[in-house]
Design a protein around this motif. Sequence first.
Motif, short mmCIF file in Angstrom:
data_model
loop_
_atom_site.label_atom_id
_atom_site.label_comp_id
_atom_site.label_asym_id
_atom_site.label_seq_id
_atom_site.Cartn_x
_atom_site.Cartn_y
_atom_site.Cartn_z
N ILE A 1 0.86 -1.25 -0.09
CA ILE A 1 0.06 -0.10 0.04
C ILE A 1 0.94 1.27 0.03
O ILE A 1 1.72 1.23 0.68
N MET A 2 0.69 2.21 -1.18
CA MET A 2 1.54 3.46 -1.13
C MET A 2 0.76 4.49 -0.55
O MET A 2 -0.67 4.65 -1.14
N GLU A 3 1.24 5.43 0.40
CA GLU A 3 0.95 6.49 0.90
C GLU A 3 1.53 7.84 0.41
O GLU A 3 2.77 7.76 0.74
N GLY A 4 0.91 8.63 -0.45
CA GLY A 4 1.73 10.09 -0.79
C GLY A 4 2.09 10.98 0.41
O GLY A 4 0.71 11.11 1.10
N VAL A 5 3.02 11.21 0.67
CA VAL A 5 3.21 12.26 2.05
C VAL A 5 3.74 13.58 1.30
O VAL A 5 3.70 14.52 2.17
N ALA A 6 4.25 13.77 0.06
CA ALA A 6 4.59 14.97 -0.74
C ALA A 6 4.81 14.80 -2.09
O ALA A 6 4.97 13.57 -2.74
N GLY A 7 4.23 15.90 -3.00
CA GLY A 7 4.31 15.69 -4.40
C GLY A 7 3.15 14.77 -4.76
O GLY A 7 2.33 14.62 -4.38
N ALA A 8 3.49 14.42 -6.10
CA ALA A 8 2.54 13.59 -6.79
C ALA A 8 3.30 12.61 -7.59
O ALA A 8 4.36 12.81 -8.16
N CYS A 9 2.46 11.52 -7.98
CA CYS A 9 2.90 10.71 -9.25
C CYS A 9 1.67 10.08 -9.85
O CYS A 9 0.52 10.52 -9.59
N GLU A 10 2.07 9.32 -11.14
CA GLU A 10 0.95 8.45 -11.66
C GLU A 10 1.51 7.27 -11.73
O GLU A 10 2.69 6.83 -11.70
N TYR A 11 0.51 6.33 -11.56
CA TYR A 11 0.91 4.91 -11.55
C TYR A 11 -0.05 4.02 -12.19
O TYR A 11 -0.97 4.57 -12.76
N ARG A 12 0.49 2.97 -12.89
CA ARG A 12 -0.35 2.14 -13.87
C ARG A 12 -0.14 0.67 -13.17
O ARG A 12 0.94 -0.02 -13.14
N LEU A 13 -1.21 0.16 -12.73
CA LEU A 13 -1.36 -1.09 -12.27
C LEU A 13 -1.26 -2.29 -13.22
O LEU A 13 -1.69 -2.06 -14.37
N PRO A 14 -0.75 -3.43 -12.74
CA PRO A 14 -1.13 -4.58 -13.71
C PRO A 14 -2.28 -4.91 -14.29
O PRO A 14 -3.31 -4.92 -13.67
N GLY A 15 -2.27 -5.16 -15.64
CA GLY A 15 -3.48 -5.63 -16.49
C GLY A 15 -4.30 -4.25 -16.88
O GLY A 15 -5.35 -4.56 -17.18
N THR A 16 -3.75 -2.97 -16.64
CA THR A 16 -4.49 -1.87 -16.92
C THR A 16 -3.83 -0.93 -17.99
O THR A 16 -2.45 -1.18 -17.93
N ASP A 17 -4.44 -0.25 -18.76
CA ASP A 17 -3.61 0.63 -19.55
C ASP A 17 -3.79 2.14 -19.04
O ASP A 17 -3.26 3.11 -19.60
N THR A 18 -4.59 2.17 -18.11
CA THR A 18 -4.76 3.73 -17.34
C THR A 18 -3.81 4.21 -16.42
O THR A 18 -3.17 3.33 -15.15
#
Lengths: 108, 108
Positions: free
Chosen positions: B55-72
């Motif tokens: 489980i990832m929790e953001g504490v500063a800044g931002a990211c984009e992520y793409r989970l397995p089996g998805t294109d989004t």
Amino acid sequence: MSTTQIDGAAVNPKANVYFDGKCVSHSITLADGRKASVGVILPATLTFGTGAPEIMEGVAGACEYRLPGTDTWQRAGVGDKFSVPGNTRFDIRVAEGETAYHYICYFG
Amino acid sequence: MSTTQIDGAAVNPKANVYFDGKCVSHSITLADGRKASVGVILPATLTFGTGAPEIMEGVAGACEYRLPGTDTWQRAGVGDKFSVPGNTRFDIRVAEGETAYHYICYFG
């Protein structure tokens, strides 16, 4: 021997990123209330300013450092500690191709 | 709201350095015994493999992520959490010129 685990710490999860990521550390408060950080320096030559005096302890890899008022680079590896006065600047370098230098920095 | 301090942690002072330092983390054990890490991702597009679920929790800044089996690509910022299954791979990116993404990763 060097410190391999720091117990009972309060950890700030936001990293300190210096010099485009050539040095990254996390600030912690030790169980006895002292401030410290755990960090890593990648191959680079960097100049840091100090506020409080610092004691650096190597926990993996090695670096060379040059204290204020000296021309001499000194090597520090795992288990080695060195002190830097407060309110000054010092140089630290990790040669290209060398392992990163992992450290604990104790403040105050 | 995101976690701003983690109390009672055991900290491994040797950093984990991934992708030439584009991601640096420190492993910790939480007061309740769970394993976690505190880390930062600099601008880059990276693919990580998981062992345990995370489980990832953001504490500063931002990211984009793409989970397995998805294109989004999905965006995650401060206080946002997302889960990644175990034994898989996922993509995470921080755009050039953006702030680094600082996170807590909870394992298991």
